[in-house]
Enzyme design. Sequence first.
Site, PDB file in Angstrom:
ATOM      1  N   ARG A 165      16.742 -17.478  64.387  1.00 38.44           N
ATOM      2  CA  ARG A 165      15.861 -18.242  63.486  1.00 38.44           C
ATOM      3  C   ARG A 165      16.666 -19.105  62.501  1.00 38.44           C
ATOM      4  NH1 ARG A 165      13.006 -16.227  66.850  1.00 38.44           N
ATOM      5  NH2 ARG A 165      10.922 -15.359  66.526  1.00 38.44           N
ATOM      6  N   SER A 239       5.218 -14.942  62.056  1.00 41.35           N
ATOM      7  CA  SER A 239       6.027 -13.992  61.274  1.00 41.35           C
ATOM      8  C   SER A 239       6.404 -14.634  59.944  1.00 41.35           C
ATOM      9  CB  SER A 239       7.322 -13.648  62.007  1.00 41.35           C
ATOM     10  OG  SER A 239       7.065 -13.127  63.277  1.00 41.35           O
ATOM     11  N   GLU A 335      11.040 -16.265  56.874  1.00 41.83           N
ATOM     12  CA  GLU A 335      11.282 -17.164  58.001  1.00 41.83           C
ATOM     13  C   GLU A 335      10.573 -18.499  57.711  1.00 41.83           C
ATOM     14  OE1 GLU A 335      10.234 -16.082  62.270  1.00 41.83           O
ATOM     15  OE2 GLU A 335       9.097 -17.926  61.974  1.00 41.83           O
TER      16      GLU A 335
HETATM   17  P1  FAD Z   1       6.452 -27.535  60.556  1.00 42.09           P
HETATM   18  O1  FAD Z   1       5.815 -26.298  60.034  1.00 42.09           O
HETATM   19  O2  FAD Z   1       5.683 -28.805  60.438  1.00 42.09           O
HETATM   20  O3  FAD Z   1       7.861 -27.735  59.850  1.00 42.09           O
HETATM   21  C1  FAD Z   1       8.772 -26.662  59.734  1.00 42.09           C
HETATM   22  C2  FAD Z   1      10.008 -27.151  58.953  1.00 42.09           C
HETATM   23  O4  FAD Z   1      10.737 -28.091  59.743  1.00 42.09           O
HETATM   24  C3  FAD Z   1       9.654 -27.881  57.663  1.00 42.09           C
HETATM   25  O5  FAD Z   1      10.680 -27.583  56.726  1.00 42.09           O
HETATM   26  C4  FAD Z   1       9.691 -29.345  58.059  1.00 42.09           C
HETATM   27  O6  FAD Z   1       9.989 -30.206  56.958  1.00 42.09           O
HETATM   28  C5  FAD Z   1      10.791 -29.365  59.093  1.00 42.09           C
HETATM   29  N1  FAD Z   1      10.582 -30.349  60.162  1.00 42.09           N
HETATM   30  C6  FAD Z   1       9.502 -30.405  60.992  1.00 42.09           C
HETATM   31  N2  FAD Z   1       9.676 -31.390  61.898  1.00 42.09           N
HETATM   32  C7  FAD Z   1      10.868 -31.966  61.629  1.00 42.09           C
HETATM   33  C8  FAD Z   1      11.606 -33.045  62.220  1.00 42.09           C
HETATM   34  N3  FAD Z   1      11.139 -33.728  63.268  1.00 42.09           N
HETATM   35  N4  FAD Z   1      12.809 -33.372  61.691  1.00 42.09           N
HETATM   36  C9  FAD Z   1      13.292 -32.689  60.619  1.00 42.09           C
HETATM   37  N5  FAD Z   1      12.643 -31.678  60.014  1.00 42.09           N
HETATM   38  C10 FAD Z   1      11.443 -31.302  60.518  1.00 42.09           C
HETATM   39  N6  FAD Z   1       8.200 -19.266  65.773  1.00 42.09           N
HETATM   40  C11 FAD Z   1       9.061 -18.695  66.648  1.00 42.09           C
HETATM   41  O7  FAD Z   1      10.258 -18.971  66.620  1.00 42.09           O
HETATM   42  N7  FAD Z   1       8.620 -17.789  67.571  1.00 42.09           N
HETATM   43  C12 FAD Z   1       7.329 -17.424  67.673  1.00 42.09           C
HETATM   44  O8  FAD Z   1       6.983 -16.606  68.523  1.00 42.09           O
HETATM   45  C13 FAD Z   1       6.394 -18.012  66.761  1.00 42.09           C
HETATM   46  N8  FAD Z   1       5.098 -17.661  66.802  1.00 42.09           N
HETATM   47  C14 FAD Z   1       4.215 -18.222  65.920  1.00 42.09           C
HETATM   48  C15 FAD Z   1       2.870 -17.844  65.988  1.00 42.09           C
HETATM   49  C16 FAD Z   1       1.942 -18.399  65.129  1.00 42.09           C
HETATM   50  C17 FAD Z   1       0.498 -17.978  65.237  1.00 42.09           C
HETATM   51  C18 FAD Z   1       2.367 -19.364  64.175  1.00 42.09           C
HETATM   52  C19 FAD Z   1       1.361 -19.997  63.267  1.00 42.09           C
HETATM   53  C20 FAD Z   1       3.696 -19.727  64.086  1.00 42.09           C
HETATM   54  C21 FAD Z   1       4.641 -19.149  64.954  1.00 42.09           C
HETATM   55  N9  FAD Z   1       6.005 -19.500  64.914  1.00 42.09           N
HETATM   56  C22 FAD Z   1       6.887 -18.941  65.815  1.00 42.09           C
HETATM   57  C23 FAD Z   1       6.511 -20.458  63.905  1.00 42.09           C
HETATM   58  C24 FAD Z   1       6.346 -21.949  64.315  1.00 42.09           C
HETATM   59  O9  FAD Z   1       5.476 -22.073  65.413  1.00 42.09           O
HETATM   60  C25 FAD Z   1       7.671 -22.598  64.678  1.00 42.09           C
HETATM   61  O10 FAD Z   1       8.599 -22.460  63.635  1.00 42.09           O
HETATM   62  C26 FAD Z   1       7.519 -24.085  65.022  1.00 42.09           C
HETATM   63  O11 FAD Z   1       8.712 -24.582  65.583  1.00 42.09           O
HETATM   64  C27 FAD Z   1       7.149 -24.927  63.802  1.00 42.09           C
HETATM   65  O12 FAD Z   1       6.840 -26.236  64.258  1.00 42.09           O
HETATM   66  P2  FAD Z   1       6.003 -27.228  63.358  1.00 42.09           P
HETATM   67  O13 FAD Z   1       6.008 -28.550  64.050  1.00 42.09           O
HETATM   68  O14 FAD Z   1       4.683 -26.651  63.060  1.00 42.09           O
HETATM   69  O15 FAD Z   1       6.906 -27.294  62.058  1.00 42.09           O
HETATM   70  N1  EPU Z   2       5.656  -3.204  64.465  1.00 43.77           N
HETATM   71  C1  EPU Z   2       5.055  -2.244  63.691  1.00 43.77           C
HETATM   72  N2  EPU Z   2       4.029  -2.632  62.878  1.00 43.77           N
HETATM   73  C2  EPU Z   2       3.605  -3.896  62.809  1.00 43.77           C
HETATM   74  C3  EPU Z   2       4.235  -4.899  63.587  1.00 43.77           C
HETATM   75  C4  EPU Z   2       5.278  -4.520  64.418  1.00 43.77           C
HETATM   76  O1  EPU Z   2       5.416  -1.079  63.734  1.00 43.77           O
HETATM   77  O2  EPU Z   2       2.657  -4.143  62.059  1.00 43.77           O
HETATM   78  C5  EPU Z   2       6.742  -2.800  65.387  1.00 43.77           C
HETATM   79  C6  EPU Z   2       6.274  -2.873  66.847  1.00 43.77           C
HETATM   80  O3  EPU Z   2       5.652  -1.687  67.247  1.00 43.77           O
HETATM   81  C7  EPU Z   2       7.569  -3.086  67.585  1.00 43.77           C
HETATM   82  C8  EPU Z   2       8.385  -3.921  66.599  1.00 43.77           C
HETATM   83  O4  EPU Z   2       7.799  -3.734  65.321  1.00 43.77           O
HETATM   84  O5  EPU Z   2       8.247  -1.869  67.784  1.00 43.77           O
HETATM   85  C9  EPU Z   2       8.450  -5.390  66.960  1.00 43.77           C
HETATM   86  O6  EPU Z   2       7.128  -5.946  66.959  1.00 43.77           O
HETATM   87  P1  EPU Z   2       6.734  -7.200  67.883  1.00 43.77           P
HETATM   88  O7  EPU Z   2       7.132  -6.928  69.287  1.00 43.77           O
HETATM   89  O8  EPU Z   2       5.326  -7.530  67.585  1.00 43.77           O
HETATM   90  O9  EPU Z   2       7.694  -8.353  67.431  1.00 43.77           O
HETATM   91  P2  EPU Z   2       8.132  -8.874  65.985  1.00 43.77           P
HETATM   92  O10 EPU Z   2       9.534  -8.433  65.743  1.00 43.77           O
HETATM   93  O11 EPU Z   2       7.128  -8.518  64.955  1.00 43.77           O
HETATM   94  C10 EPU Z   2       9.197 -11.053  66.914  1.00 43.77           C
HETATM   95  C11 EPU Z   2       9.266 -12.471  66.443  1.00 43.77           C
HETATM   96  C12 EPU Z   2       8.027 -13.232  66.884  1.00 43.77           C
HETATM   97  C13 EPU Z   2       8.006 -13.236  68.416  1.00 43.77           C
HETATM   98  C14 EPU Z   2       7.960 -11.788  68.904  1.00 43.77           C
HETATM   99  C15 EPU Z   2       8.071 -11.695  70.406  1.00 43.77           C
HETATM  100  C16 EPU Z   2      10.572 -12.530  64.410  1.00 43.77           C
HETATM  101  C17 EPU Z   2      10.571 -12.632  62.937  1.00 43.77           C
HETATM  102  N3  EPU Z   2       9.381 -12.505  64.991  1.00 43.77           N
HETATM  103  O12 EPU Z   2       8.100 -10.447  66.260  1.00 43.77           O
HETATM  104  O13 EPU Z   2       8.114 -14.575  66.439  1.00 43.77           O
HETATM  105  O14 EPU Z   2       6.885 -13.933  68.899  1.00 43.77           O
HETATM  106  O15 EPU Z   2       9.069 -11.037  68.345  1.00 43.77           O
HETATM  107  O16 EPU Z   2       9.357 -12.041  70.814  1.00 43.77           O
HETATM  108  O17 EPU Z   2      11.633 -12.484  65.027  1.00 43.77           O
HETATM  109  C18 EPU Z   2       7.589 -16.010  64.589  1.00 43.77           C
HETATM  110  O18 EPU Z   2       8.800 -16.220  64.514  1.00 43.77           O
HETATM  111  O19 EPU Z   2       6.739 -16.564  63.857  1.00 43.77           O
HETATM  112  C19 EPU Z   2       7.102 -15.072  65.611  1.00 43.77           C
HETATM  113  C20 EPU Z   2       5.816 -14.766  65.767  1.00 43.77           C
END
Ligand code: FAD
Ligand code: EPU
Length: 339
Positions: A165, A239, A335
């Site tokens: 991240r 997250s 994050e």
């Molecule tokens: P924004 O929120 O619009 O911007 C994020 C940051 O980047 C800001 O600081 C912005 O100024 C900057 N920025 C944006 N675009 C540019 C650009 N073109 N050039 C320079 N700076 C820029 N992330 C994960 O890694 N794994 C996951 O599994 C994951 N699951 C998610 C689930 C949900 C339900 C949600 C809501 C979010 C999740 N995220 C996850 C976080 C998010 O989806 C990612 O970080 C995504 O890449 C953000 O993209 P965005 O376009 O919305 O960025």
């Molecule tokens: N867990 C709990 N309680 C909770 C949530 C999680 O005990 O309320 C435990 C789960 O049981 C499991 C562990 O925590 O043992 C990990 O949980 P999970 O598999 O849901 O993944 P996470 O670590 O919470 C990460 C990423 C996600 C990504 C998933 C799948 C980070 C910060 N988050 O979540 O990314 O989608 O793994 O790879 O690394 C994001 O970055 O926004 C994001 C959603």
Amino acid sequence: MPHILKQTSLKKFNTFGIDSVASQLVEVSNNQEIKEAIRLGRELNLTPFILGGGSNVLLTLPSYPFVILNKLKGIKKIAEDDDFVWIKVGAGEVWHDMVLHCIDRGWGGVENLSLIPGTVGAAPMQNIGAYGVEIKDIFESLEAIDLESLEEKDFSNSDCKFGYRESVFKNELKGKYFITSVQLKLAKKHVVNTNYGAISEVLNSEGIGIPTIKQVSDAVIKIRQSKLPDPKDIGNAGSFFKNPVIDVDHFVELKKSYPDLPSYAQPDGRVKVPAGWLIEQCGWKGCKEGEIGVHKNQALVLVNYGQATGDEIANLSSRVKASVMEKFKIEISAEVNII
Ligand code: FAD
Ligand code: EPU
């Protein structure tokens, strides 16, 4: 000159659904418009705030003077050989649309990153990751505009200094570049990765022995939909915190008191522990205080039930962080980009 909207609510432009206002909102569709927008901001003495899909930001100010909304589109195949294909993607493309574009053509490598919200240009910012894959694994290079000199610059995979991240754009180059396109390298003879989390469980339950790229993507989508709240229903940014990495001695000590503490060994010998587990142990999971709360199925996800301000969410995040520190002596860090 790109189109400028005045006094526009950003509620629809961030997945937390925070109702901040953009005093000026400029939509840009190509490099020329980006440069014009930056020059305009400079004339007005305003620092631009770049917004993609707004899925990884927490807006804590009532208003932002100058917001540039990234709408740079296009997915182009730029090279190919027997094994790989290289694509160049406009930074404003929706990440998941690009994933589906690749899956439709049988190009592998992005399927585990299905359904991550946001734009392609923001993906390298925090080296998006899920289900055992990070963008760094398929990333070739990106193009960006220097916000100071307006020069265009290429960044290779190693230039981006990807980590968990993390990238150079969240650290030493924070706020210095506008990412305009991303090049990815995808495999034509792809070997899918189903080892992580519940992917193989889901596939087995569906009687799928040797899954296609599309079937892996569908399994990831199914898991994500069962675990994470959809921002259309309830405001959130995924997250809120990163999973902390702690020293092995600290981990061994904690394991004595908390034998159920899950863990992931890191290549450097340290141990990653899930912040969601730590936060749940502190009693936060499912809590609701007026408009804000911690999601009932995923304690790592802070939520806006409708009318919360960014400050209220930020305040909740500080309290969650303090309680994890008090109980486990572990510092968790955000994050989400708190702006
Ligand atoms: P924004 O929120 O619009 O911007 C994020 C940051 O980047 C800001 O600081 C912005 O100024 C900057 N920025 C944006 N675009 C540019 C650009 N073109 N050039 C320079 N700076 C820029 N992330 C994960 O890694 N794994 C996951 O599994 C994951 N699951 C998610 C689930 C949900 C339900 C949600 C809501 C979010 C999740 N995220 C996850 C976080 C998010 O989806 C990612 O970080 C995504 O890449 C953000 O993209 P965005 O376009 O919305 O960025
Ligand atoms: N867990 C709990 N309680 C909770 C949530 C999680 O005990 O309320 C435990 C789960 O049981 C499991 C562990 O925590 O043992 C990990 O949980 P999970 O598999 O849901 O993944 P996470 O670590 O919470 C990460 C990423 C996600 C990504 C998933 C799948 C980070 C910060 N988050 O979540 O990314 O989608 O793994 O790879 O690394 C994001 O970055 O926004 C994001 C959603």
